[in-house]
Write a protein that holds these residues in place. Structure first.
Motif, PDB file in Angstrom:
ATOM      1  N   ILE A  74      10.330   7.391   2.534  1.00  0.00           N
ATOM      2  CA  ILE A  74      10.123   7.218   4.060  1.00  0.00           C
ATOM      3  C   ILE A  74      11.440   7.456   4.626  1.00  0.00           C
ATOM      4  O   ILE A  74      11.612   8.121   5.772  1.00  0.00           O
ATOM      5  CB  ILE A  74       9.412   6.046   4.407  1.00  0.00           C
ATOM      6  CG1 ILE A  74       8.172   5.934   3.698  1.00  0.00           C
ATOM      7  CG2 ILE A  74       9.261   6.222   5.864  1.00  0.00           C
ATOM      8  CD1 ILE A  74       7.276   4.668   3.792  1.00  0.00           C
ATOM      9  N   ARG A  75      12.474   6.800   4.261  1.00  0.00           N
ATOM     10  CA  ARG A  75      13.800   6.728   4.919  1.00  0.00           C
ATOM     11  C   ARG A  75      14.302   8.271   5.531  1.00  0.00           C
ATOM     12  O   ARG A  75      14.481   8.910   4.647  1.00  0.00           O
ATOM     13  CB  ARG A  75      14.973   6.190   4.188  1.00  0.00           C
ATOM     14  CG  ARG A  75      16.153   6.079   5.035  1.00  0.00           C
ATOM     15  CD  ARG A  75      17.184   5.347   4.201  1.00  0.00           C
ATOM     16  NE  ARG A  75      16.982   4.003   3.886  1.00  0.00           N
ATOM     17  CZ  ARG A  75      16.701   3.545   2.828  1.00  0.00           C
ATOM     18  NH1 ARG A  75      16.529   4.489   1.729  1.00  0.00           N
ATOM     19  NH2 ARG A  75      16.462   2.052   2.539  1.00  0.00           N
ATOM     20  N   THR A 104       0.639   6.597   5.921  1.00  0.00           N
ATOM     21  CA  THR A 104      -0.591   6.118   6.615  1.00  0.00           C
ATOM     22  C   THR A 104      -1.791   7.310   6.220  1.00  0.00           C
ATOM     23  O   THR A 104      -3.026   6.518   6.040  1.00  0.00           O
ATOM     24  CB  THR A 104      -0.630   6.074   8.042  1.00  0.00           C
ATOM     25  OG1 THR A 104       0.645   5.467   8.478  1.00  0.00           O
ATOM     26  CG2 THR A 104      -1.860   5.635   8.633  1.00  0.00           C
ATOM     27  N   TYR A 105      -1.578   8.309   6.060  1.00  0.00           N
ATOM     28  CA  TYR A 105      -2.584   9.465   5.695  1.00  0.00           C
ATOM     29  C   TYR A 105      -3.029   9.312   4.489  1.00  0.00           C
ATOM     30  O   TYR A 105      -4.252   9.367   4.009  1.00  0.00           O
ATOM     31  CB  TYR A 105      -1.968  10.802   6.133  1.00  0.00           C
ATOM     32  CG  TYR A 105      -3.079  11.877   5.558  1.00  0.00           C
ATOM     33  CD1 TYR A 105      -4.177  12.145   6.078  1.00  0.00           C
ATOM     34  CD2 TYR A 105      -2.780  12.548   4.242  1.00  0.00           C
ATOM     35  CE1 TYR A 105      -4.895  13.326   5.671  1.00  0.00           C
ATOM     36  CE2 TYR A 105      -3.541  13.551   3.854  1.00  0.00           C
ATOM     37  CZ  TYR A 105      -4.662  13.783   4.514  1.00  0.00           C
ATOM     38  OH  TYR A 105      -5.446  14.770   4.034  1.00  0.00           O
ATOM     39  N   LEU A 106      -1.802   9.369   3.304  1.00  0.00           N
ATOM     40  CA  LEU A 106      -2.350   9.060   2.039  1.00  0.00           C
ATOM     41  C   LEU A 106      -3.113   7.707   1.563  1.00  0.00           C
ATOM     42  O   LEU A 106      -3.979   7.771   1.130  1.00  0.00           O
ATOM     43  CB  LEU A 106      -0.816   9.132   1.342  1.00  0.00           C
ATOM     44  CG  LEU A 106      -0.388  10.461   1.306  1.00  0.00           C
ATOM     45  CD1 LEU A 106       1.138  10.184   0.396  1.00  0.00           C
ATOM     46  CD2 LEU A 106      -1.045  11.393   0.426  1.00  0.00           C
ATOM     47  N   TYR A 129      -4.753   4.247  -3.822  1.00  0.00           N
ATOM     48  CA  TYR A 129      -3.275   3.953  -3.411  1.00  0.00           C
ATOM     49  C   TYR A 129      -2.947   2.815  -2.430  1.00  0.00           C
ATOM     50  O   TYR A 129      -2.249   2.119  -2.956  1.00  0.00           O
ATOM     51  CB  TYR A 129      -3.071   5.013  -2.739  1.00  0.00           C
ATOM     52  CG  TYR A 129      -2.851   6.464  -3.382  1.00  0.00           C
ATOM     53  CD1 TYR A 129      -2.798   6.558  -4.799  1.00  0.00           C
ATOM     54  CD2 TYR A 129      -2.538   7.828  -2.565  1.00  0.00           C
ATOM     55  CE1 TYR A 129      -2.698   7.805  -5.460  1.00  0.00           C
ATOM     56  CE2 TYR A 129      -2.444   8.931  -3.334  1.00  0.00           C
ATOM     57  CZ  TYR A 129      -2.515   9.044  -4.735  1.00  0.00           C
ATOM     58  OH  TYR A 129      -2.480  10.069  -5.257  1.00  0.00           O
ATOM     59  N   ARG A 130      -4.207   2.581  -1.752  1.00  0.00           N
ATOM     60  CA  ARG A 130      -3.846   1.407  -0.876  1.00  0.00           C
ATOM     61  C   ARG A 130      -4.146   0.134  -1.734  1.00  0.00           C
ATOM     62  O   ARG A 130      -3.513  -0.991  -1.357  1.00  0.00           O
ATOM     63  CB  ARG A 130      -4.868   1.483   0.414  1.00  0.00           C
ATOM     64  CG  ARG A 130      -6.155   1.706   0.136  1.00  0.00           C
ATOM     65  CD  ARG A 130      -6.965   1.514   1.544  1.00  0.00           C
ATOM     66  NE  ARG A 130      -8.323   1.605   1.615  1.00  0.00           N
ATOM     67  CZ  ARG A 130      -9.316   2.801   1.945  1.00  0.00           C
ATOM     68  NH1 ARG A 130      -8.412   3.832   2.294  1.00  0.00           N
ATOM     69  NH2 ARG A 130     -10.311   2.720   1.802  1.00  0.00           N
ATOM     70  N   ALA A 131      -5.143   0.425  -2.663  1.00  0.00           N
ATOM     71  CA  ALA A 131      -5.269  -0.907  -3.433  1.00  0.00           C
ATOM     72  C   ALA A 131      -4.205  -1.321  -4.180  1.00  0.00           C
ATOM     73  O   ALA A 131      -3.661  -2.429  -4.350  1.00  0.00           O
ATOM     74  CB  ALA A 131      -6.437  -0.719  -4.301  1.00  0.00           C
ATOM     75  N   LEU A 141      -0.260   2.167  10.409  1.00  0.00           N
ATOM     76  CA  LEU A 141      -0.096   1.833   9.029  1.00  0.00           C
ATOM     77  C   LEU A 141      -0.670   0.307   8.605  1.00  0.00           C
ATOM     78  O   LEU A 141      -1.025   0.314   7.295  1.00  0.00           O
ATOM     79  CB  LEU A 141       1.532   2.089   8.894  1.00  0.00           C
ATOM     80  CG  LEU A 141       1.928   1.575   7.523  1.00  0.00           C
ATOM     81  CD1 LEU A 141       1.577   2.594   6.373  1.00  0.00           C
ATOM     82  CD2 LEU A 141       3.389   1.374   7.527  1.00  0.00           C
ATOM     83  N   GLY A 142      -0.645  -0.464   9.211  1.00  0.00           N
ATOM     84  CA  GLY A 142      -1.027  -1.685   8.856  1.00  0.00           C
ATOM     85  C   GLY A 142      -2.669  -1.599   8.763  1.00  0.00           C
ATOM     86  O   GLY A 142      -3.067  -2.288   7.819  1.00  0.00           O
ATOM     87  N   ARG A 143      -3.321  -1.106   9.625  1.00  0.00           N
ATOM     88  CA  ARG A 143      -4.679  -0.904   9.441  1.00  0.00           C
ATOM     89  C   ARG A 143      -5.095  -0.014   8.068  1.00  0.00           C
ATOM     90  O   ARG A 143      -6.224  -0.263   7.706  1.00  0.00           O
ATOM     91  CB  ARG A 143      -5.385  -0.076  10.683  1.00  0.00           C
ATOM     92  CG  ARG A 143      -5.514  -0.943  11.891  1.00  0.00           C
ATOM     93  CD  ARG A 143      -6.275  -0.388  12.907  1.00  0.00           C
ATOM     94  NE  ARG A 143      -5.442   0.657  13.565  1.00  0.00           N
ATOM     95  CZ  ARG A 143      -4.726   0.628  14.683  1.00  0.00           C
ATOM     96  NH1 ARG A 143      -4.449  -0.628  15.251  1.00  0.00           N
ATOM     97  NH2 ARG A 143      -3.942   1.557  15.287  1.00  0.00           N
TER      98      ARG A 143
END
Length: 671
Positions: free
Chosen positions: A28-29, A47-49, A56-58, A138-140
């Motif tokens: 990301i940097r 966030t999109y991914l 991925y989020r799990a 991103l948090g959501r």
């Protein structure tokens, strides 16, 4: 980035959680930390991914929670961005040591892992450039409510409770420090809010733990503790106001800073622990994470220690210098004339100081003794000038710069910008013409006095004060092209600036340590001099300790710098406008008034440039420190340039001589 998320789905969180999270941050940097758009694009891509792929989020949730549950978190909450229980100088030495020899990396500490993830020294720059809405998105996208590992969350809560306990106990200990209590107007009158918050916090933590043991939703109320923390902040505010009147020390500033840091951190931890749901929690988490990153990136930065710990002290020092600077500003023609007479008196004394300086040089003392003799000649001479209520022109800038910065500080809190600029313009014009007449008084008296002394010496002793070789050397030192005269004048300007700070520091020290009152209470002095005379001595020290100390240290600096340059093999020395003008007179008598007019012209030009350099360097440094102490910058003073230029075009004489007072009848006609 997607490849790293894919690896997370196929890799157990117990094996490579830290490495994968670090790789994700590296992906990301942005290449350029100042490229805010690239940083935003990186976070939005993540966030999109996460929104598009449940797996991925799990996987990312699992790796994050595993890292939190299996590492020691307390030091991250209690130590990162918070100064420890040590003095300012110990903290400074510790940071220097850590820069030279960094501490051992501890993989079991979340604090160390956090620093290793954001390992670039400027990571906080691009992170803070990302808008709050992007972080909230991103948090959501993590959907923390989906199949959450409750054991990991409970482990994190327990460590946060432990951190709250540590912070509360530290806060109560700092709040009852003797120096804090002594500087509070009602320190012994009421029960300390620092102690009461600790009692409430410990009770809150115990109830919270009991609810977790019994596996029920905690229902503890955090509001009473937050109220007590507000009372602690009010306590600190009263101590700061008291310090503004009674002086401040480095240790008091350090205590106040630590209290503010602990209050802010404890409030953050408690609000995050509060079981009541609040939309502010997401903002708190973002703010806390950014604070941790900045603190870890700058954990070895020496500038931060100086800036944060000396802010209140610097403000007090410049405030005292500002009050002294009011005496160096002539409003009326009468005050302008009085300043000329005061400066003329100083020029008279400098003529003799220059003689003693030349005689000490002719004595060819051992180098260190010669430096000491030079310094004492300057120091006692400047102190005598002050005691005679005379003025050395170059002493003014360090004082008047603080006065100008104080005026900027006062007017920026008002809403009338035009009034602010007009007031500051008039103040600077007054400072300019006062400085002009002070230099004029110094030089036009120092030169003829030195000339008369040189003539009297020549006809009384039979030889000039200095020989031709020494005169050639002095004349060469006045040449702004063929010598380092301007560089040496800049060094003298730095010394002038430092002497202004020293004056303010000792004025603050006299008030803070109650030196005048303690002198007035000395039994042996009262018995020897009597109560009335002792009281006058104490009052004189109260009003003049800073000025005497500043003059003494300034003189010693002027005397020893040249010797230090010789010992170190460096081309450093000092050039002062008043002494330079006196040296020209001594050289003229040595040559029996036979100097070429070109040499005299170059020397006069050199004297003028030396004086200008003295003033500009000392004024610029003093103004910069005064502005920094008030959390201002030169940008705040930038609009003044146009005002000053227009004033000079319309009324240039105001920069040199005060205008004639307007009669009452003319004022009414103008209306």
């Amino acid at each position: 980035m997607e490849a790293i998320l894919r690896d997370m789905t196929t890799t157990s969180s117990e094996t490579r959680a830290f490495e994968l999270l670090r790789d994700l941050i590296d992906a990301i940097r942005p290449r350029d930390v100042n490229d805010a758009q690239a940083a935003i694009n990186g976070v939005q891509a993540l966030t999109y991914l996460l929104e598009a792929h449940v797996e991925y989020r799990a996987a990312l949730r699992a790796h994050l929670l595993h890292l939190l549950a299996t590492r020691r978190q307390v030091s991250l909450y209690t130590d990162t961005g918070v100064f420890s229980n040590e003095s300012f100088f110990s903290a400074l030495v510790k940071r220097i040591g850590h820069r030279l020899l960094p501490p051992v990396f501890n993989p079991a500490s979340l604090k160390d892992l956090f620093g290793a993830m954001f390992h670039r020294k400027n990571d906080y720059v691009w992170l803070e450039a990302i808008p709050r809405e992007v972080w909230l998105d991103l948090g959501r996208s993590l959907h923390m409510g989906e199949e959450t590992d409750q054991d990991s969350i409970n482990q994190t809560r327990l460590q946060a409770l432990e951190a709250a306990q540590v912070l509360s106990c530290r806060l109560s200990a700092i709040g009852v420090e003797p120096e804090i209590i002594q500087n509070h107007p009602d320190g012994d009158r009421f029960e300390s809010p620092f102690v009461r918050q600790n009692v409430e916090t410990l009770a809150y933590i115990e109830g919270y733990r009991q609810d977790m043991i019994e596996k029920r939703l905690p229902d503890e109320d955090v509001k009473p503790i937050l109220v007590l923390l507000d009372q602690c902040e009010a306590f600190v505010s009263r101590v700061r106001k008291s310090a503004a009147r009674n002086g401040v020390s480095v240790s008091l500033t350090y205590h106040l800073l630590r209290i503010s840091q602990h209050i802010e951190r404890l409030r953050t931890v408690l609000l995050l622990l509060d079981p009541a749901s609040s939309p502010e929690k997401a903002d708190l988490m973002i703010d806390a994470a950014l604070t941790f990153v900045r603190a870890e990136n700058r954990r070895y930065a020496l500038r931060d220690v100086f800036a944060e710990n000396t802010e209140l002290l610097a403000l007090q020092v410049t405030e005292h210098a500002s009050h002294t600077g009011e005496h160096y500003i002539a409003d009326t023609r009468a005050e302008w004339g009085a300043m000329f007479r005061s400066a003329a008196g100083a020029g008279f004394v400098v003529g003799f100081m220059a003689l003693f300086k030349l005689l000490i040089g002719k004595a060819h003392l051992p180098m260190l003794l010669e430096a000491l003799a030079f310094g004492l000649n300057y120091a006692f001479g400047f102190m005598l000038i002050h005691m005679l209520h005379c003025t050395v022109a170059t002493k003014q800038p360090a004082m008047t710069a603080a006065r100008i910065a104080g005026a900027i500080h006062q007017t920026t809190r008002q809403g009338k910008k035009s009034v602010q600029l007009d007031t500051l313009t008039e103040l600077i014009v007054k400072v300019g013409r006062t400085q002009f007449v002070a230099i004029l008084g110094n030089v036009v008296v120092a030169m003829p006095v030195a000339l008369l002394i040189a003539l009297a010496w020549k006809y009384g002793v039979g030889t000039p004060v200095i020989d031709a070789d020494k005169a050639d050397h002095l004349l060469h030192d006045l040449n702004p092209v063929a010598s380092l005269a301007l560089f040496h004048a800049a060094i003298a300007g730095v010394c002038l600036f430092l002497s202004g700070l020293i004056s303010g520091y000792y004025d603050n020290k006299a008030i803070y340590n109650q030196i005048p009152q303690r002198i007035a209470a000395l039994p042996w002095l009262n018995k020897l001099a009597g109560e009335a005379r002792t009281f006058r001595i104490a009052r004189y020290i109260e009003n003049n300790l800073g000025a005497l100390a500043g003059n003494f240290y300034f003189g010693m600096m002027l005397g020893v710098i040249g010797t230090i340059g010789v010992l170190l093999g460096l081309p450093i020395d000092i050039r002062h406008i008043t002494f330079s003008s006196a040296y020209l007179s001594y050289s003229e008598v040595t040559y029996n008034f036979g100097l070429d007019w070109q040499v005299v012209l170059v020397s006069v030009a050199g004297i003028a440039l030396i004086g200008l350099t003295n003033l500009l360097v000392s004024f610029s440094l003093a103004l910069w420190v005064a502005l920094r102490a008030r959390r201002l910058s030169l940008v705040n003073a930038r609009p003044l340039a146009g005002k000053l230029f227009r004033h000079f075009l319309s009324r240039p004489g105001d920069f040199f001589v005060p205008p004639q007072p307007v009669a009452e009848g003319e004022k009414q006609d103008a209306r």
